[in-house]
Design an enzyme around this catalytic site. Structure first.
Site, PDB file in Angstrom:
ATOM      1  N   ARG A 258     -24.269 -24.700  56.973  1.00  0.00           N
ATOM      2  CA  ARG A 258     -22.925 -24.161  57.168  1.00  0.00           C
ATOM      3  C   ARG A 258     -22.276 -23.885  55.813  1.00  0.00           C
ATOM      4  O   ARG A 258     -21.588 -22.872  55.631  1.00  0.00           O
ATOM      5  CB  ARG A 258     -22.061 -25.149  57.968  1.00  0.00           C
ATOM      6  CG  ARG A 258     -22.379 -25.277  59.435  1.00  0.00           C
ATOM      7  CD  ARG A 258     -22.088 -23.997  60.209  1.00  0.00           C
ATOM      8  NE  ARG A 258     -20.702 -23.575  60.093  1.00  0.00           N
ATOM      9  CZ  ARG A 258     -19.693 -24.062  60.823  1.00  0.00           C
ATOM     10  NH1 ARG A 258     -19.920 -24.979  61.746  1.00  0.00           N
ATOM     11  NH2 ARG A 258     -18.469 -23.612  60.670  1.00  0.00           N
TER      12      ARG A 258
ATOM     13  N   ASP B 209     -25.511 -27.450  73.111  1.00  0.00           N
ATOM     14  CA  ASP B 209     -24.202 -27.775  72.552  1.00  0.00           C
ATOM     15  C   ASP B 209     -23.547 -28.789  73.481  1.00  0.00           C
ATOM     16  O   ASP B 209     -24.009 -29.012  74.610  1.00  0.00           O
ATOM     17  CB  ASP B 209     -23.356 -26.500  72.446  1.00  0.00           C
ATOM     18  CG  ASP B 209     -22.069 -26.692  71.637  1.00  0.00           C
ATOM     19  OD1 ASP B 209     -21.947 -27.732  70.959  1.00  0.00           O
ATOM     20  OD2 ASP B 209     -21.203 -25.798  71.677  1.00  0.00           O
TER      21      ASP B 209
ATOM     22  N   HIS C  27     -18.347 -18.119  67.921  1.00  0.00           N
ATOM     23  CA  HIS C  27     -18.457 -18.970  66.729  1.00  0.00           C
ATOM     24  C   HIS C  27     -19.470 -18.331  65.771  1.00  0.00           C
ATOM     25  O   HIS C  27     -20.559 -18.872  65.539  1.00  0.00           O
ATOM     26  CB  HIS C  27     -18.904 -20.370  67.138  1.00  0.00           C
ATOM     27  CG  HIS C  27     -18.648 -21.432  66.114  1.00  0.00           C
ATOM     28  ND1 HIS C  27     -18.121 -21.167  64.865  1.00  0.00           N
ATOM     29  CD2 HIS C  27     -18.857 -22.779  66.156  1.00  0.00           C
ATOM     30  CE1 HIS C  27     -18.016 -22.285  64.189  1.00  0.00           C
ATOM     31  NE2 HIS C  27     -18.452 -23.284  64.944  1.00  0.00           N
TER      32      HIS C  27
ATOM     33  N   ARG D  55      -9.321 -21.175  62.768  1.00  0.00           N
ATOM     34  CA  ARG D  55     -10.039 -21.848  63.872  1.00  0.00           C
ATOM     35  C   ARG D  55      -9.009 -22.030  64.970  1.00  0.00           C
ATOM     36  O   ARG D  55      -8.095 -22.858  64.849  1.00  0.00           O
ATOM     37  CB  ARG D  55     -10.588 -23.185  63.371  1.00  0.00           C
ATOM     38  CG  ARG D  55     -11.481 -23.921  64.360  1.00  0.00           C
ATOM     39  CD  ARG D  55     -12.044 -25.153  63.675  1.00  0.00           C
ATOM     40  NE  ARG D  55     -12.749 -26.030  64.590  1.00  0.00           N
ATOM     41  CZ  ARG D  55     -14.050 -25.989  64.823  1.00  0.00           C
ATOM     42  NH1 ARG D  55     -14.795 -25.081  64.202  1.00  0.00           N
ATOM     43  NH2 ARG D  55     -14.623 -26.837  65.652  1.00  0.00           N
TER      44      ARG D  55
ATOM     45  N   CYS E 238     -25.207 -27.567  67.251  1.00  0.00           N
ATOM     46  CA  CYS E 238     -24.208 -27.269  66.213  1.00  0.00           C
ATOM     47  C   CYS E 238     -23.303 -28.457  65.910  1.00  0.00           C
ATOM     48  O   CYS E 238     -22.558 -28.410  64.925  1.00  0.00           O
ATOM     49  CB  CYS E 238     -23.388 -26.035  66.603  1.00  0.00           C
ATOM     50  SG  CYS E 238     -22.298 -26.271  68.015  1.00  0.00           S
TER      51      CYS E 238
END
Length: 304
Positions: A291, A224, A132, A105, A263
């Site tokens: 997820r 988002d 992403h 990440r 998200c």
């Protein structure tokens, strides 16, 4: 030597491969954490590099490895020599001798690319400033759980043009749904490049500055946070994005059975109002749970 199976961006895959990964994820969720997959990655180790902080990515990948019989090692920004200038190339070379896969990440996509180029084990894109993809696998899985196939459905994005919206562009083309992206022109980043790719792939993606136009008759509305990690949280940015806030009035422009996704992390009163994210159309918490299951599907594909 066989080339490693990297999971870098959705546009690098064909639809059948992505569908296969999602099918695996759905099966993992169906069987729970005590099924036959419990030993699938027995003895395997995932190294997780975090140059950006995380809640969902860290926990979902760590639990996913545990539920598949493996384990994870976490390297925060201060836990590795990257902070002292060691290259991604050298990090990839070394970790390839110790572990079975790497999830990173990070900031610039060039770092992800360098790590993948010099690793002889799978590298997974846990997030960059440009995309992403793991999030989108969970998002597609979640929509199809509650509303069936996403093929030919209409998805509306409202808000900042960022790494998540770019992965929505990739997903729209690969999974065959219509995408309408409403964002201020001043904040669009990779639109010109993406338009060329969309046209070459015959995708149905439209950019607009009008959120009501984007949301009209949509099956799914997505947003988002307005301030991604590394962005300037200045007042002018919030003023520019205020018309793109997802409210009950905006959701009313979508289909009657439309659902809402985010998200996370969310900032109620900024990009979305509380009555939407906490209301009956929200499937945000199922999205967050998935997820875990989507990550398991990705890990199984990379390491099988």
């Amino acid at each position: 030597m066989t080339a490693p199976r990297h999971f870098l961006d959705l546009d690098r895959f064909d639809r059948n491969t992505l569908r296969s990964i999602l099918d695996t994820a759905v099966e993992f969720k169906r069987e729970g954490d005590h099924g036959q997959s419990r030993k699938l990655l027995d003895g395997r180790t995932l190294a997780m590099i975090f140059e950006k902080p995380s809640t969902r990515t860290r926990v979902s990948f760590e639990v996913a490895m545990w539920q598949l019989g493996g384990h994870a090692i976490i390297l925060s920004d201060s836990d590795s020599q990257l902070i002292r200038g060691e290259s991604m190339a050298d990090t990839g070379r070394v970790l390839s001798r110790y572990v079975d896969a790497i999830m990173i990440r990070t900031t610039h996509a060039s770092k992800l690319a360098e790590l993948a180029d010099y690793s002889t084990i799978p590298v997974i894109n846990g997030l960059t400033d440009e995309s992403h993809p793991c999030q989108l696998m969970a998002d597609i899985m979640t929509y199809e759980e509650v509303r069936g196939s996403i093929v030919d459905r209409k998805v509306a994005w409202c808000g900042d043009s960022n790494n998540v919206s770019r992965s929505w562009v990739h997903a729209a083309v690969r999974f065959g749904f219509r995408l309408r992206l409403a964002s201020p022109e001043a904040l669009r980043t990779s639109e010109d490049h993406d338009r060329q790719w969309i046209a070459a792939e015959n995708g149905d993606v439209v950019y607009t500055e009008d959120p009501e136009e984007a949301v009209a008759d949509a099956d799914l509305v997505v947003t988002d946070t307005w301030v991604s990690m590394g962005d300037d949280p200045g007042e002018s940015r919030h003023n520019i994005l205020a018309p793109y806030r997802v409210t009950k009035a905006l959701m009313a422009k979508a289909k009657g059975d439309a659902v809402f996704m985010h998200c996370l992390p969310a900032h109620r009163g900024q990009e979305v109002t509380a009555d939407v994210i906490d209301g009956p159309q929200s499937i945000v918490w199922d999205e967050a749970e998935n997820r875990l299951h989507a990550q398991k599907g990705i890990l199984a594909w990379c390491l099988r």
